[in-house]
Enzyme design. Sequence first.
Site, mmCIF file in Angstrom:
data_model
loop_
_atom_site.group_PDB
_atom_site.id
_atom_site.type_symbol
_atom_site.label_atom_id
_atom_site.label_comp_id
_atom_site.label_asym_id
_atom_site.label_seq_id
_atom_site.Cartn_x
_atom_site.Cartn_y
_atom_site.Cartn_z
ATOM 1 N N GLU A 50 -11.440 18.759 38.810
ATOM 2 C CA GLU A 50 -11.982 17.590 39.505
ATOM 3 C C GLU A 50 -12.908 16.839 38.551
ATOM 4 O OE1 GLU A 50 -13.339 14.626 41.521
ATOM 5 O OE2 GLU A 50 -11.904 15.903 42.591
ATOM 6 N N HIS B 113 -3.695 17.738 54.820
ATOM 7 C CA HIS B 113 -3.661 18.714 53.733
ATOM 8 C C HIS B 113 -2.573 19.765 53.923
ATOM 9 C CE1 HIS B 113 -7.723 16.898 53.326
ATOM 10 N NE2 HIS B 113 -7.369 16.918 52.057
ATOM 11 N N ASP C 250 -3.787 15.850 44.165
ATOM 12 C CA ASP C 250 -4.417 15.307 45.373
ATOM 13 C C ASP C 250 -5.108 14.002 45.030
ATOM 14 O OD1 ASP C 250 -5.566 14.829 47.787
ATOM 15 O OD2 ASP C 250 -6.849 16.600 47.816
ATOM 16 N N ASP D 296 -11.677 15.304 33.273
ATOM 17 C CA ASP D 296 -10.566 14.385 33.536
ATOM 18 C C ASP D 296 -9.290 15.230 33.546
ATOM 19 O OD1 ASP D 296 -8.392 12.632 33.330
ATOM 20 O OD2 ASP D 296 -9.563 11.162 32.207
ATOM 21 N N ASP E 262 -3.778 7.210 45.924
ATOM 22 C CA ASP E 262 -3.009 5.999 45.632
ATOM 23 C C ASP E 262 -2.538 6.001 44.185
ATOM 24 O OD1 ASP E 262 -1.878 3.531 45.491
ATOM 25 O OD2 ASP E 262 -3.652 2.408 46.107
#
Length: 915
Positions: free
Chosen positions: A511, A467, A572, A552, A575
């Site tokens: 989030e 982080h 953050d 979202d 992938d």
Amino acid sequence: MNNNRPPNRRAATPPPLPPAAAAAMLPTIDATPRGYVIDVRIFLAVMTTTMALAFTAGVMFGPTNPALINPILSFLRVPLPEYYLDHSNMIMPNAGMKAIGVGSAINNKQQRGGSGSTTSDINAPARKLAEGFDSVNQSFGGSAGSATSKKAKEVIVSPDGTILMASDMYDAHGEVIIKQPKRTPTDHIATLGYKIKETHVNIVPPVLEGDASGGPIVYENNATNQQQGADEKDKPLLRDQNNPSGQHLLVDIKNLDAGFLNSESRLADAMQETVKAGGLTMLSYHCHSLHPAGVSCVGVLLESHISFHTWPDEGVITLDLFTTSEKPLLPLLPTIEKLFGIPRINAETGEKETPVTLWSHELRGFRTEDARKAHYLDGQSDLANLVTSPLEVVYKKQIVTMQTPYRRIDIWDTIERDETPSYEDGQRLGLKPGDPRWLSNEFVSPTRLFFLDGALQTNVAHERELHETLVHPAMFAHPSPKNVAIIGGGGGATLREVLRHKSVERVTMVEIDEKVVQVSKEHMPILSNCSEIVGSVSSCFDDARVNLIFADAFKYFVDNGFKDEFDVLIIDAMDPEEHNEYTNFGVINALVNSLSPNGVMAVHIGTAPSILDPRADKGVNPKRELLINNLEAAPGVRSIHIYEEGHLGYYEPRSFLVACRDVSCRKHWYAETDEVDYQIYERIGDKKSGEPSLVHYDGATQRSFHAPPRAWENIYCLREPTPFECDYRGLDLDKQLYDFVPDDEEASAFEIRPTKVKGEDGKEKDGAAVFAKVDIPDGSFVMPTHLAASFEVSDDSMENIRGRPTEEVEGLGKAVVIEDFIDYITTYGHSSLQAGSGKNFVEIGGSFAMRTSDDANEANVRRWLPPHPAHPEGGRPKYSPVYDRHRHSFDVFLVASRDIKAGEEIVKPTGLWKA
């Protein structure tokens, strides 16, 4: 006619020799017999008799086809076993007979038309109809099957020969469709096979053999169940066994009680309870006691098998469970450990030993590509590679597993076999240098791993490195970030690192999954621990500066249309291949537009590439390439930088990206080590305890981020068409290097001669000029060694050393040396071609003596890297690993712009280094 052949007559016999002479000519033979004399005829007779007796014994006592054995036994006048009796008079049940299930009985009189009254033992192990018969009719004289069928039928047969049938045991054509779920009992050791004898293992005939209910079980096939009527809807359907996939669980446990490991009955009970707890179906099981100790068991499941072997003296059991069911096996592990983990008593201490379990789980078979990727325990997932698959992970404890509306959450504690105590473990245990516990796995604290959909998000042991690497390069690329946004980061560690910056006034965190935040708070509180941050509270989520939104995030930014809102935006997400939003230019442009005019965006972009990777859009990370392409196309982005870090607890280094709205961020990105360290001190400071706030990121770390690894350059240069600067990734080895060697005139290609030059006031003064001593072809490198020695100085440093050099310095008077140094830098230094970097390069070799001319025809040298065709004013692309990796070379090297003759002066054009 005479053909010269001898007469055709018998030759005369020579007279016999005297006995003495004959004895002298023949060898002496010992007439004493050696070994045993065997008559071949007797040997063959004995062997034939032995074979006949062996065959007869096998026929009499072994499991044999009745069609073959009955005539032989009758001829020898041997009483026939009950289950070999002739059943030619048996009456087959008709379609109206009631089905006979488990626990029912049919006596022989009912089955044989009144002859006999013996009742069948329905609880005895049933056996399969002897193979080789074309149909049930052929064997028993019935009419239920096709007389011409080539496929052997299977029915349930009790030990006394009773056939157990029901009215629904026939298909539409009258064929028997019931399958035999039980194996034939083993009557003697020979049926176990030659291999057991070969390895010299003494076997006791099985004591336990049966099924989960103690009797035979009748199963119907899927087709029958699927055709059930409305009144049979509750009848369970059997799983389709045609899907070639399954799960495999291996479990090894030690420190177990020897009595338990040597008890067939207790082990068999544990096996059946395991099958029941797993929701599986036991068809039959078979256990053997071994001499001198140990038990081997195998259970045949409708879904496949379960088996194990024990070593009582060593206190070890190894268990193998394979199923074709999709029902997960991992939840069964605690049950297996409870049922089989009976601890032994230590003979010396009298205390119970703690059972130790090693286990491995694998997905088996051939799944579709989509099904494989979707499964969180797929062999390619981080969860499988790091936890569930390797037996080398000696400690595995599942802390959390749950499925939220958005993703699967898994948290595990693990210890690997070769791990040794960490620094924190040493502090906790008070370990001193030389303490043998430093080398013992027993004193290692477990590492907590956090997975989302099988992908590793956080290794708590290395989360600080991860982080800090994601957050601080972007935060320090901005001069003073006040308003920060975070996409994702539900664990809280990214938020924690942002809140360390004193300049931060507001943080908007978006989030999608509230459960991630809740689970992190409960099971990984260290991630969101802000208790040591000056001005914050115990939990980062409770900090007054934080606005936590559950939504979202990408849709949130698009819908709200933020404009010049955030100084720093941090994404953050592990992938990029999992996010289609990266391929949507509208989403990326909305993110860029949300940044302030000198805003910075940071993105975690997945596993680092290798130098052998193909073109980016053809490799395994095509969405990452599309993300970079979209950032290049965004009007608001002026500079993009890639960097990697390999100390984050992953098998491979991870890659990160920083995109800037203004080229001024290059000044902070290329900052020197001491500059960054000073900024850390000023903007972050220490913890409340006085300890350093950062454990990984510092000036030296940032310096390692200046240039991306070579793999990024390789992949970039595979683009089509090939980027212009890719032709300048290294010095052209076909070109000559012409150096100035002051101490060796013969080796030197140049000489410096005194000359008169005009000063700024127009008056002539003494100066110097550089002349070629040899012919120098066009494109050859001019003074590369001296130019490479040019030193770098930042704009900030220039401002600092300028200061007020004409003022009196206490004890020294005027700082004339500083004045001269400033004049030298101003005269012989030039700005970097990397606009916004704030760097200057100052020549210190023979090249500073070259004359500068406004006449382009007089100049005979130029920069090694010509102006970029797409940036004729001398700029560079927004994204170019080539420029980042070779920026120093591009800023100093010169080449001949035409053929230079020996004796010709070397002249630079005015504006040579103008960007």
